[in-house]
Write a protein that holds these residues in place. Sequence first.
Motif, short mmCIF file in Angstrom:
data_model
loop_
_atom_site.label_atom_id
_atom_site.label_comp_id
_atom_site.label_asym_id
_atom_site.label_seq_id
_atom_site.Cartn_x
_atom_site.Cartn_y
_atom_site.Cartn_z
N ILE A 1 -1.30 2.60 -4.61
CA ILE A 1 -2.44 3.69 -4.19
C ILE A 1 -2.26 3.91 -2.69
N TRP A 2 -2.14 2.95 -1.92
CA TRP A 2 -2.04 3.29 -0.43
C TRP A 2 -0.44 4.04 -0.40
N LEU A 3 0.58 3.73 -1.19
CA LEU A 3 1.97 4.42 -0.96
C LEU A 3 1.87 5.75 -1.31
N ALA A 4 0.99 5.92 -2.15
CA ALA A 4 0.84 7.31 -2.74
C ALA A 4 0.42 7.93 -1.68
N LEU A 5 -0.82 7.68 -1.09
CA LEU A 5 -1.60 8.38 -0.10
C LEU A 5 -0.67 8.59 1.45
N TRP A 6 -0.06 7.52 1.65
CA TRP A 6 0.82 7.49 2.66
C TRP A 6 2.01 8.61 2.37
N SER A 7 2.32 8.57 1.30
CA SER A 7 3.46 9.64 0.95
C SER A 7 2.85 10.98 1.32
#
Length: 186
Positions: free
Chosen positions: A40-46
């Motif tokens: 989830i963090w990676l999706a938002l970070w992307s």
Amino acid sequence: MAIKQVAVPDGRARIIHTGLTEEIVIPARRNWFALSFLPIWLALWSLGGIVAVYALFTEFQLFLLVWLCGWALGWLYAASTIAWQLFGGETIRVEAGKLIHSCRAPLWNRELAYDVAQIRGLSPDRGPSFFEGAQFQTPLLTYGRIGVIKFHYGAKTIHMASSLDEAEGRQLVDWLAARLPLSAGQ
């Protein structure tokens, strides 16, 4: 009140016999909190990175360029942590006078060979605790610095088996000591 008997847990590591050699295979430890949080963090970070790249191409800003360098490092760290926990692992074997330690994950493999005649002080170590951030540490970034098996190699202390508990590390140290020259344990 009934007392429940606690079963003796099996170890995570497996000893595999392949022809003339034996090797210890250690799957990466999975932390379910990290594996549920990081995607989830990676999706938002992307998404944040995409917006920053768009803004950079719209109007060049030095700060944004520097920020994107940090963004890329954070993205790689999160992605490598997920890859390590899902598909990574370590192997340790002794062959031809060498102790060979390898870590592997998708798109990454590192194998180092240590001369067994130079190994001293083979012993178990406690490894990192939860409060020391063990759930987010991967050998991809901390190779040779964390783990429950340790030894001295020249002027450096090497650690292996980052995904195991201290008790299992002690068992594997005994297994390795039986396969190394007597001087390695001293």
